[in-house]
Design a protein around this motif. Structure first.
Motif, PDB file in Angstrom:
ATOM      1  N   GLY A 184      20.486   4.186  45.136  1.00 17.16           N
ATOM      2  CA  GLY A 184      21.702   4.716  44.530  1.00 17.16           C
ATOM      3  C   GLY A 184      22.982   4.062  44.985  1.00 17.16           C
ATOM      4  O   GLY A 184      24.071   4.413  44.504  1.00 17.16           O
ATOM      5  N   ALA A 185      22.895   3.084  45.895  1.00  7.82           N
ATOM      6  CA  ALA A 185      24.098   2.427  46.399  1.00  7.82           C
ATOM      7  C   ALA A 185      24.732   1.553  45.326  1.00  7.82           C
ATOM      8  O   ALA A 185      24.040   0.946  44.503  1.00  7.82           O
ATOM      9  CB  ALA A 185      23.759   1.585  47.625  1.00  7.82           C
ATOM     10  N   THR A 186      26.051   1.474  45.352  1.00  5.25           N
ATOM     11  CA  THR A 186      26.750   0.571  44.446  1.00  5.25           C
ATOM     12  C   THR A 186      26.621  -0.858  44.952  1.00  5.25           C
ATOM     13  O   THR A 186      26.198  -1.114  46.088  1.00  5.25           O
ATOM     14  CB  THR A 186      28.235   0.933  44.351  1.00  5.25           C
ATOM     15  N   VAL A 187      27.011  -1.799  44.103  1.00  2.00           N
ATOM     16  CA  VAL A 187      26.914  -3.213  44.459  1.00  2.00           C
ATOM     17  C   VAL A 187      27.753  -3.530  45.705  1.00  2.00           C
ATOM     18  O   VAL A 187      27.253  -4.153  46.654  1.00  2.00           O
ATOM     19  CB  VAL A 187      27.303  -4.102  43.270  1.00  2.00           C
ATOM     20  N   PRO A 188      29.029  -3.121  45.781  1.00  2.00           N
ATOM     21  CA  PRO A 188      29.802  -3.410  47.003  1.00  2.00           C
ATOM     22  C   PRO A 188      29.231  -2.738  48.244  1.00  2.00           C
ATOM     23  O   PRO A 188      29.337  -3.289  49.352  1.00  2.00           O
ATOM     24  CB  PRO A 188      31.198  -2.871  46.678  1.00  2.00           C
ATOM     25  N   GLU A 189      28.626  -1.569  48.089  1.00  8.33           N
ATOM     26  CA  GLU A 189      28.024  -0.894  49.241  1.00  8.33           C
ATOM     27  C   GLU A 189      26.846  -1.685  49.792  1.00  8.33           C
ATOM     28  O   GLU A 189      26.653  -1.759  51.017  1.00  8.33           O
ATOM     29  CB  GLU A 189      27.586   0.513  48.850  1.00  8.33           C
ATOM     30  N   VAL A 190      26.065  -2.297  48.917  1.00 13.82           N
ATOM     31  CA  VAL A 190      24.951  -3.134  49.377  1.00 13.82           C
ATOM     32  C   VAL A 190      25.486  -4.363  50.111  1.00 13.82           C
ATOM     33  O   VAL A 190      24.971  -4.742  51.176  1.00 13.82           O
ATOM     34  CB  VAL A 190      24.062  -3.557  48.191  1.00 13.82           C
ATOM     35  N   THR A 191      26.518  -4.978  49.561  1.00 13.02           N
ATOM     36  CA  THR A 191      27.120  -6.141  50.218  1.00 13.02           C
ATOM     37  C   THR A 191      27.612  -5.783  51.609  1.00 13.02           C
ATOM     38  O   THR A 191      27.382  -6.520  52.577  1.00 13.02           O
ATOM     39  CB  THR A 191      28.290  -6.679  49.374  1.00 13.02           C
ATOM     40  N   ALA A 208      24.808   4.908  34.039  1.00 14.36           N
ATOM     41  CA  ALA A 208      24.238   4.212  35.197  1.00 14.36           C
ATOM     42  C   ALA A 208      23.225   5.074  35.929  1.00 14.36           C
ATOM     43  O   ALA A 208      22.232   4.564  36.465  1.00 14.36           O
ATOM     44  CB  ALA A 208      25.349   3.775  36.145  1.00 14.36           C
ATOM     45  N   ARG A 209      23.465   6.370  35.950  1.00 13.82           N
ATOM     46  CA  ARG A 209      22.577   7.278  36.703  1.00 13.82           C
ATOM     47  C   ARG A 209      21.621   8.038  35.784  1.00 13.82           C
ATOM     48  O   ARG A 209      20.868   8.894  36.229  1.00 13.82           O
ATOM     49  CB  ARG A 209      23.427   8.233  37.530  1.00 13.82           C
ATOM     50  N   ARG A 210      21.672   7.727  34.475  1.00 12.25           N
ATOM     51  CA  ARG A 210      20.837   8.386  33.454  1.00 12.25           C
ATOM     52  C   ARG A 210      20.946   9.912  33.576  1.00 12.25           C
ATOM     53  O   ARG A 210      19.944  10.625  33.591  1.00 12.25           O
ATOM     54  CB  ARG A 210      19.386   7.931  33.540  1.00 12.25           C
ATOM     55  N   GLU A 211      22.166  10.392  33.601  1.00  9.87           N
ATOM     56  CA  GLU A 211      22.430  11.823  33.684  1.00  9.87           C
ATOM     57  C   GLU A 211      22.911  12.340  32.327  1.00  9.87           C
ATOM     58  O   GLU A 211      23.776  11.732  31.692  1.00  9.87           O
ATOM     59  CB  GLU A 211      23.492  12.111  34.747  1.00  9.87           C
ATOM     60  N   GLY A 212      22.386  13.462  31.883  1.00 11.59           N
ATOM     61  CA  GLY A 212      22.831  14.065  30.641  1.00 11.59           C
ATOM     62  C   GLY A 212      22.699  13.112  29.471  1.00 11.59           C
ATOM     63  O   GLY A 212      21.682  12.431  29.298  1.00 11.59           O
ATOM     64  N   VAL A 213      23.758  13.035  28.666  1.00 13.10           N
ATOM     65  CA  VAL A 213      23.727  12.152  27.501  1.00 13.10           C
ATOM     66  C   VAL A 213      23.621  10.688  27.912  1.00 13.10           C
ATOM     67  O   VAL A 213      23.196   9.836  27.120  1.00 13.10           O
ATOM     68  CB  VAL A 213      24.980  12.376  26.620  1.00 13.10           C
ATOM     69  N   ILE A 258      21.433  -5.297  42.440  1.00 15.23           N
ATOM     70  CA  ILE A 258      21.537  -4.341  41.341  1.00 15.23           C
ATOM     71  C   ILE A 258      22.198  -3.065  41.856  1.00 15.23           C
ATOM     72  O   ILE A 258      22.060  -2.696  43.024  1.00 15.23           O
ATOM     73  CB  ILE A 258      20.177  -4.016  40.699  1.00 15.23           C
ATOM     74  N   GLY A 259      22.912  -2.396  40.971  1.00 15.69           N
ATOM     75  CA  GLY A 259      23.482  -1.101  41.282  1.00 15.69           C
ATOM     76  C   GLY A 259      22.573   0.011  40.805  1.00 15.69           C
ATOM     77  O   GLY A 259      21.405  -0.215  40.466  1.00 15.69           O
ATOM     78  N   PRO A 260      23.081   1.245  40.746  1.00 17.26           N
ATOM     79  CA  PRO A 260      22.271   2.364  40.249  1.00 17.26           C
ATOM     80  C   PRO A 260      21.724   2.130  38.843  1.00 17.26           C
ATOM     81  O   PRO A 260      20.620   2.581  38.525  1.00 17.26           O
ATOM     82  CB  PRO A 260      23.265   3.535  40.274  1.00 17.26           C
TER      83      PRO A 260
END
Length: 558
Positions: A138-145, A369-374, A162-164
């Motif tokens: 679930g980490a964003t791209v900058p968080e992984v960096t 990005a998180r496949r939540e709801g719609v 890759i991001g979420p």
């Protein structure tokens, strides 16, 4: 002929193994980048593979010019079986990855299999290490960096991440490098997500030898890049916003209109006002990138470029450049193609009569990005959901349209219809000679040969992994010949082989002339498609005869 050197590294993330293979013959025939990746993908991915299944593979590849000091070469190629289009698809990204990649000693890295744990894969000139990283889910791209930097001193220029969106297999998820540069179109990030690969890192000092005899040509290209007063150096591709809105077409409100009343609020001048420093790709003196910032609203990103201004601006009914900047930054952080994400959201806005609702747009980016709801539905892309939304299907082969409107530049429309990638403007860039009156914008008849030349040339561009800015401004036919030390027609023959391989793969998956269609009518389109098939040597049904690929292809799985 100039070509890359270096081995193929196959990384099986399921078995946690790495194998090195000599691919000198393939490199000699296909140069590098998109060419060698397409050849390997055609031969090694089963024709009936699920794009999100373990049998799919993804290829990262450099070309020969990534070991030069020439401008316009700071790019890398990525190829796989697209989750969005269901065909072989190549994308390339700029930044600073390429020199770190070739330092590992490999010209191609192939990722195969499927891991049962989330992984970081570390590739160096000493080998491959597999690191389980469940804490990065679930980490964003900058968080992984940031995490890779703290652990190993690796920078954004060492990573493909890759991001979420990629983890959640959004069909237009991007693979990101340098945090804000995207292998964007077609969902290649979702392939890495399906394999449970959060990031790949590259470092080393073992770049293979490449014979680069044309140093004078390289320096001349570099000099012209450094001294050019081209407006694209200041405004990137956003210079086109006002030009196309005033003279051609700027797709607006989910392609229902062809000009935007607020274009002046989102054009290149507005982007240039927000630009706070210069930026470039590796060794490039053209320096066309767009680091932008709005201090009052706390928004900082790189871009947006023209296509993003269209998808999240005019096509979504948004007339504020800072709102578009925020959409761009969210997509980069979460790892999504800005064109497909913006267009898909525009389709939803059309279905809900919510054009211009910026808060909803930013909420939807997160939900997709998180496949939540719609967002779970929208993550499938327009082609798969347009009936549920009760909107028109603005796609070709599953790929939604770029900003260059084929309803106005008809040769580009023909290109969208027949291109193996679908409605992607970079496949042929035929709109450029149409905008510049090299060929008339109106009509498709008689343009097939011109289109084929452009497709073939651009395929070779992607083998060398050259920037389109260089190809269109500095690197003309004679420079191409000097770089490759080969006649231009022989160079184009490489591109012809690549296009045929891509099409042959799609044919084996059931694609034919029925898929070469547009959601609008153009003059003489049907006859022009047949003219294109005939010039390519394909059948009337859009099938590549076996003898066109027999000499350089083998059936996948053999």
């Amino acid at each position: 002929m100039l070509h890359a050197n270096g081995s193929l590294l196959t990384v099986d993330v399921g078995d946690r193994t790495a194998e090195t293979t000599n691919i000198d013959d393939e490199l000699e025939e296909f140069v590098g980048g998109r060419g060698v990746s397409t050849k390997l993908a055609h031969d090694r991915i089963p024709f009936d593979a699920d794009p999100l299944g373990p049998e799919n593979r993804v290829y990262l590849a450099s070309g020969p010019l990534q070991q030069s000091s020439m401008s316009f070469t700071g790019r890398m190629n990525m190829t796989g079986l697209s989750p969005l289009t269901d065909g072989l698809l190549s994308s390339n990204a700029g930044g600073y990855l390429s020199r770190n990649f070739v330092g590992t000693g490999h010209s191609v890295v192939e990722v195969a299999g499927e891991s049962d744990e989330l992984l970081a894969v570390h590739v160096t000139d000493e080998g491959v290490e597999f690191e389980e990283v469940p804490e990065l889910a679930g980490a964003t791209v900058p968080e992984v960096t940031e995490e890779m930097n703290e652990r190993y001193g690796l920078e954004a220029e060492n990573l493909v991440t890759i991001g979420p969106a990629g983890e959640n297999e959004v069909r237009f998820a991007a693979a990101m490098t340098y945090d804000e540069r995207a292998f964007g179109r077609g969902g290649l990030g979702a392939i890495l997500g399906s394999k449970n690969v959060k990031c790949l890192t590259f470092e080393g000092d073992s770049a293979p030898d490449v014979d680069l005899p044309n140093e004078d040509v390289h320096m001349d290209v570099h000099r012209q890049a450094a001294t050019s007063d081209d407006i694209f150096r200041r405004q990137g591709t956003t210079h086109l916003v006002q030009v196309l809105n005033d003279n051609f077409s700027l797709p607006t409100r989910y392609f229902s209109e062809m000009s935007f009343e607020h274009a002046e609020k989102i054009n290149g001048d507005r982007v240039e006002e927000k630009k706070y420093k210069k930026a470039a790709c590796s060794v490039c003196a053209f320096a066309c990138k767009l680091p932008t910032r709005d201090e009052e609203r706390g928004v900082e990103t790189e871009g947006p470029e023209f296509e993003t201004v269209m998808s999240f601006g005019s096509n979504s009914g948004v007339g504020d450049i800072v709102d578009i900047m925020k959409s761009n930054g969210l997509c980069d952080d979460l790892g999504m193609d800005t064109i497909s994400c913006g267009n898909t959201i525009a389709a939803y806005l059309a279905s809900e009569d919510e054009f211009g609702n910026v808060e909803l747009i930013h909420e939807l980016i997160e939900k997709i990005a998180r496949r939540e709801g719609v967002g779970d539905k929208l993550a499938e892309g327009i082609d798969r959901i347009h009936e549920d939304l009760d909107v028109e299907n603005w796609t070709v082969k599953g790929m939604d349209f770029a900003a260059h409107d084929g309803r106005v530049v008809h040769g580009q429309g023909l290109s969208y219809a027949v291109a193996n990638r679908g409605a992607d403007h970079m496949y042929s860039t035929l709109m450029i000679p149409e905008y510049n009156d090299v060929i008339p914008a109106e009509g498709t008849a008689g343009k097939a040969d011109f289109l084929i030349d452009h497709e073939n040339r651009n395929a070779v561009r992607d083998c060398a992994v050259l920037c389109q800015f260089g190809l269109g401004r500095v690197i003309e036919e004679e420079v191409f010949e000097a770089l490759f030390e080969e006649d231009y027609e022989d160079i184009l023959a490489i591109g012809d082989r690549i296009v045929n391989l891509e099409r042959h793969f799609s044919n084996q998956r059931g694609r034919d002339a029925a898929d070469d269609r547009l959601p609008y009518d153009l003059p003489d389109l049907d006859s022009s498609i047949q003219e294109y098939y005939e010039a390519r040597g394909w059948t009337d049904d859009g099938i590549v005869p076996g003898d066109l690929v027999a000499d350089f292809a083998q059936a996948a799985g053999d």
